[in-house]
Design a protein around this motif. Structure first.
Motif, PDB file in Angstrom:
ATOM      1  N   GLY A  45      42.447  35.863  13.943  1.00 30.18           N
ATOM      2  CA  GLY A  45      41.884  37.203  13.885  1.00 30.18           C
ATOM      3  C   GLY A  45      40.861  37.487  14.965  1.00 30.18           C
ATOM      4  N   GLU A  46      40.914  36.705  16.052  1.00 34.68           N
ATOM      5  CA  GLU A  46      39.910  36.898  17.102  1.00 34.68           C
ATOM      6  C   GLU A  46      40.291  38.028  18.038  1.00 34.68           C
ATOM      7  N   MET A  47      41.575  38.324  18.114  1.00 38.54           N
ATOM      8  CA  MET A  47      42.006  39.537  18.802  1.00 38.54           C
ATOM      9  C   MET A  47      43.432  39.854  18.362  1.00 38.54           C
ATOM     10  N   THR A  48      43.804  41.098  18.593  1.00 39.42           N
ATOM     11  CA  THR A  48      45.147  41.488  18.198  1.00 39.42           C
ATOM     12  C   THR A  48      46.165  40.942  19.185  1.00 39.42           C
ATOM     13  N   ASP A  49      47.402  40.952  18.770  1.00 40.97           N
ATOM     14  CA  ASP A  49      48.492  40.516  19.627  1.00 40.97           C
ATOM     15  C   ASP A  49      48.530  41.346  20.915  1.00 40.97           C
ATOM     16  N   THR A  50      48.373  42.657  20.746  1.00 37.07           N
ATOM     17  CA  THR A  50      48.384  43.540  21.919  1.00 37.07           C
ATOM     18  C   THR A  50      47.243  43.198  22.867  1.00 37.07           C
ATOM     19  N   ALA A  51      46.043  43.041  22.307  1.00 39.51           N
ATOM     20  CA  ALA A  51      44.889  42.715  23.144  1.00 39.51           C
ATOM     21  C   ALA A  51      45.156  41.426  23.917  1.00 39.51           C
ATOM     22  N   PHE A  52      45.756  40.461  23.233  1.00 33.21           N
ATOM     23  CA  PHE A  52      46.040  39.206  23.915  1.00 33.21           C
ATOM     24  C   PHE A  52      46.993  39.403  25.085  1.00 33.21           C
ATOM     25  N   ARG A  53      48.048  40.124  24.833  1.00 31.45           N
ATOM     26  CA  ARG A  53      49.066  40.289  25.882  1.00 31.45           C
ATOM     27  C   ARG A  53      48.521  41.033  27.084  1.00 31.45           C
ATOM     28  N   VAL A  54      47.729  42.079  26.799  1.00 32.23           N
ATOM     29  CA  VAL A  54      47.132  42.839  27.896  1.00 32.23           C
ATOM     30  C   VAL A  54      46.194  41.936  28.691  1.00 32.23           C
ATOM     31  N   LEU A  55      45.355  41.215  27.947  1.00 31.50           N
ATOM     32  CA  LEU A  55      44.395  40.323  28.585  1.00 31.50           C
ATOM     33  C   LEU A  55      45.111  39.220  29.356  1.00 31.50           C
ATOM     34  N   ASP A  56      46.127  38.680  28.753  1.00 31.23           N
ATOM     35  CA  ASP A  56      46.882  37.608  29.394  1.00 31.23           C
ATOM     36  C   ASP A  56      47.442  38.073  30.736  1.00 31.23           C
ATOM     37  N   TYR A  57      47.932  39.288  30.756  1.00 31.02           N
ATOM     38  CA  TYR A  57      48.459  39.826  32.014  1.00 31.02           C
ATOM     39  C   TYR A  57      47.376  39.881  33.082  1.00 31.02           C
ATOM     40  N   TRP A  58      46.246  40.478  32.719  1.00 25.68           N
ATOM     41  CA  TRP A  58      45.190  40.662  33.725  1.00 25.68           C
ATOM     42  C   TRP A  58      44.550  39.338  34.127  1.00 25.68           C
ATOM     43  N   MET A  59      44.434  38.411  33.192  1.00 24.21           N
ATOM     44  CA  MET A  59      43.860  37.107  33.532  1.00 24.21           C
ATOM     45  C   MET A  59      44.750  36.353  34.523  1.00 24.21           C
ATOM     46  N   ARG A  60      46.039  36.626  34.461  1.00 29.86           N
ATOM     47  CA  ARG A  60      46.948  35.981  35.414  1.00 29.86           C
ATOM     48  C   ARG A  60      46.926  36.669  36.770  1.00 29.86           C
ATOM     49  N   GLN A  61      46.591  37.959  36.747  1.00 29.77           N
ATOM     50  CA  GLN A  61      46.591  38.722  37.992  1.00 29.77           C
ATOM     51  C   GLN A  61      45.287  38.553  38.766  1.00 29.77           C
ATOM     52  N   LEU A  62      44.176  38.424  38.031  1.00 34.93           N
ATOM     53  CA  LEU A  62      42.854  38.511  38.643  1.00 34.93           C
ATOM     54  C   LEU A  62      41.997  37.311  38.272  1.00 34.93           C
ATOM     55  N   ALA A  63      40.945  37.117  39.052  1.00 33.98           N
ATOM     56  CA  ALA A  63      39.948  36.106  38.687  1.00 33.98           C
ATOM     57  C   ALA A  63      39.218  36.588  37.438  1.00 33.98           C
ATOM     58  N   PRO A  64      38.759  35.640  36.598  1.00 32.44           N
ATOM     59  CA  PRO A  64      38.083  36.028  35.350  1.00 32.44           C
ATOM     60  C   PRO A  64      36.966  37.043  35.564  1.00 32.44           C
ATOM     61  N   SER A  65      36.217  36.870  36.635  1.00 31.16           N
ATOM     62  CA  SER A  65      35.100  37.790  36.875  1.00 31.16           C
ATOM     63  C   SER A  65      35.594  39.201  37.185  1.00 31.16           C
ATOM     64  N   GLU A  66      36.803  39.301  37.675  1.00 33.28           N
ATOM     65  CA  GLU A  66      37.327  40.628  38.025  1.00 33.28           C
ATOM     66  C   GLU A  66      37.940  41.350  36.833  1.00 33.28           C
ATOM     67  N   VAL A  67      38.301  40.590  35.800  1.00 34.00           N
ATOM     68  CA  VAL A  67      39.018  41.193  34.673  1.00 34.00           C
ATOM     69  C   VAL A  67      38.120  42.187  33.936  1.00 34.00           C
ATOM     70  N   SER A  68      36.873  41.773  33.712  1.00 31.09           N
ATOM     71  CA  SER A  68      35.933  42.647  33.023  1.00 31.09           C
ATOM     72  C   SER A  68      35.821  43.983  33.755  1.00 31.09           C
ATOM     73  N   GLN A  69      35.719  43.881  35.063  1.00 28.97           N
ATOM     74  CA  GLN A  69      35.600  45.097  35.868  1.00 28.97           C
ATOM     75  C   GLN A  69      36.873  45.935  35.771  1.00 28.97           C
ATOM     76  N   LYS A  70      38.002  45.249  35.753  1.00 22.64           N
ATOM     77  CA  LYS A  70      39.279  45.958  35.668  1.00 22.64           C
ATOM     78  C   LYS A  70      39.359  46.766  34.375  1.00 22.64           C
ATOM     79  N   ILE A  71      38.928  46.138  33.273  1.00 20.20           N
ATOM     80  CA  ILE A  71      38.961  46.835  31.978  1.00 20.20           C
ATOM     81  C   ILE A  71      38.061  48.064  32.030  1.00 20.20           C
ATOM     82  N   GLN A  72      36.924  47.899  32.669  1.00 19.57           N
ATOM     83  CA  GLN A  72      36.022  49.057  32.809  1.00 19.57           C
ATOM     84  C   GLN A  72      36.671  50.156  33.625  1.00 19.57           C
ATOM     85  N   GLU A  73      37.402  49.757  34.649  1.00 21.90           N
ATOM     86  CA  GLU A  73      38.115  50.752  35.452  1.00 21.90           C
ATOM     87  C   GLU A  73      39.146  51.492  34.610  1.00 21.90           C
ATOM     88  N   LEU A  74      39.842  50.738  33.775  1.00 23.64           N
ATOM     89  CA  LEU A  74      40.843  51.361  32.911  1.00 23.64           C
ATOM     90  C   LEU A  74      40.186  52.381  31.980  1.00 23.64           C
TER      91      LEU A  74
END
Length: 477
Positions: free
Chosen positions: A371-400
């Motif tokens: 219950g730490e995150m939903t399936d959707t949240a995981f998949r979205v995060l998994d995609y971005w974590m593979r695309q970007l460095a961890p430090s960039e992911v937070s910023q990417k979410i903010q951009e979204l």
DNA sequence: CGTGATGCGCTTAAGCGCATCACGGTGCGTTAAT
């Protein structure tokens, strides 16, 4: 064989509809193609016909299982036997059968998620493909970033030596088209665009106090002719509106994504067959609705994007007769819509959890099960974590999130402008050349000139047999 | 942002007033647990 001949012999048509032939010829010439066709203008034929010209399987990527089923049935009605959809609707036996005959199909329907599986990818590498079709291609832009990331990875799943790709959609801004071309890795695509202007749609945007919305909507529905759709923002509200309309004697029901597939199909068919006049729905109601006499679309809120607004109101008046589309809003709507739009975006907390789990070598299933995150949240995060460095992911979410806010602002700006029609067209890089009578609420509108009065369908005695008639109509019920 | 559920503190102990918090939309596929 000549295209005309195939059109006639295989599909029974005597002539192409506007736009179809150019699109088909581009595809057959081997070009990647982006084709925007108004709904109901025979999009499907643009890949169905090439199925009888090119060698190899036509793979169709489709967003909804129900759409796949419709398309498979349609092709079967044209006499095609070599057609299948590989998806979770299938029983294990059927799945096994499709899997065994994979290379033999002329038409094969897949979801982006299914396409992404290693097994399917491997199979596609080894077989002869005739054409890749991405149906409802705006989903790449609309869903890819924060909901169904497999939409951004279609190109990765395709063999390097691939046939042309045909992307089909009804509505697309310059930005959506550019997303389509980019994420499908298209090579110098041919692009076919049509005007999004709908002269028979009459636009209203009415500011109203929140507590007056429901009464105004009920009054409108019981004053002017339907059928119609009320779009609202929560599942609960769909039920509330439906209940109020029923009490007012309107043949109405609700529709949202939390319902059983079978109930959803039932409601769709009742609406299409004229057994129901009004559907109170979330944005789940739309794709695959082929009903040409919808007279009204009512929104009780600001939609999240201009494109989704265009898609939703665009369901009215497909028969070319006048239709009224009304948006009720209040000053707080924009902020609330932004909240809903950004609600499920992953947060920094999710990013930390994702990294903690990755470090510990645990699986996504464990993360989701805890219950730490939903399936959707995981998949979205998994995609971005593979695309970007961890430090960039937070910023990417903010951009979204910032982008969501910006999109809602664009809707708000248009509905409060001096001409809704002109501003909508401008958003799609078009200029309004001729204003129809009763253009929009900003230009001035006379509702009685657009719609006939409401008629009470409850007078007919067959309402008593409503359930029986439904049962006759729907053998599986 | 707006709503509704929950919980706390107070008080002629059963229910009121108020603060806090979670939640709100879109769908695929798969699998664990019954």
């Amino acid at each position: 064989m000549e295209l005309q001949q195939i059109l006639h012999e295989r599909f029974g048509y005597t002539a192409f509809r506007e736009g179809q032939q150019d699109i088909i010829e581009a595809v057959l010439a081997g070009r990647d193609t982006v084709a925007l066709l108004p709904t109901g203008m025979g999009k499907s034929l643009c890949y169905q016909l090439p199925g009888y010209v090119v060698e190899g399987t036509i793979v169709v990527i489709s967003p909804l299982l129900s759409l796949m089923q419709d398309q498979v049935e349609q092709l079967k009605q044209f006499g095609e036997k070599r057609v299948a959809a590989l998806n979770s609707f299938l029983s294990p036996d059927d799945k096994q059968f499709v899997w065994q005959h994979f290379e033999d199909y002329r038409f094969l329907f897949l979801s982006p998620e299914m396409l992404a599986s290693q097994a399917v990818k491997g199979r596609l590498q080894q077989m002869k493909l005739g054409l890749i079709v991405v149906d409802e291609a705006h989903c790449i832009s609309q869903w890819g970033y924060d909901f169904r990331p497999d939409y951004l990875q279609i190109a990765d799943a395709l063999p390097a030596a691939r046939p042309p790709i045909l992307a089909l959609s009804a509505t697309a801004t310059a930005r959506i088209i550019s997303d389509i071309e980019h994420y499908l890795a298209m090579k110098q695509p041919a692009t076919f665009i049509h005007s999004v202007d709908r002269p028979n749609l009459h636009y209203e945007a009415l500011e109203i106090e929140p507590f007056e919305k429901a009464a105004a909507i009920i009054k409108q529905v019981t004053t002017f002719e339907g059928p119609g759709i009320i779009y609202t923002q929560s599942r609960k509200k769909t039920m509330e509106y439906a209940s109020m309309l029923q009490q007012a004697g309107v043949r109405a029901t609700f529709y949202h994504g939390g319902m059983e597939q079978q109930d959803r199909m039932l409601v769709q068919r009742q609406f299409m067959h004229g057994e129901l006049d009004w559907i109170c729905a979330t944005n789940a109601f739309g794709m695959g609705i082929h009903k040409n006499n919808i007279r009204q679309i009512i929104h009780d809120h600001l939609p999240q994007t201009v494109s989704s607004y265009m898609q939703e109101v665009g369901r009215a008046g497909r028969d070319g007769l006048p239709a009224l589309v009304t948006l009720y809003y209040d000053a707080r709507d924009a902020a609330r819509t932004v909240e809903v739009a950004t609600l499920d975006l992953p947060t920094d907390v999710h990013i930390s959890r994702y990294m903690a789990y990755a470090d510990a070598g645990k699986t996504r299933a464990q993360l989701v099960a805890n219950g730490e995150m939903t399936d959707t949240a995981f998949r979205v995060l998994d995609y971005w974590m593979r695309q970007l460095a961890p430090s960039e992911v937070s910023q990417k979410i903010q951009e979204l999130a910032a982008d969501k806010q910006q999109q809602v602002s664009a809707v708000a700006k248009i509905v409060t402008s001096t001409c809704i029609r002109a501003q909508l067209l401008a958003y799609f890089d078009e200029q309004l050349l001729e204003k129809p009578q009763n253009c929009c609420s900003a230009c001035g509108i006379e509702r009685h000139a657009i719609l006939a009065p409401y008629t009470d369908k409850n007078n007919s005695k067959d309402l008593l047999n409503w359930q029986q008639r439904l049962n006759q109509l729907l053998p599986f019920n």
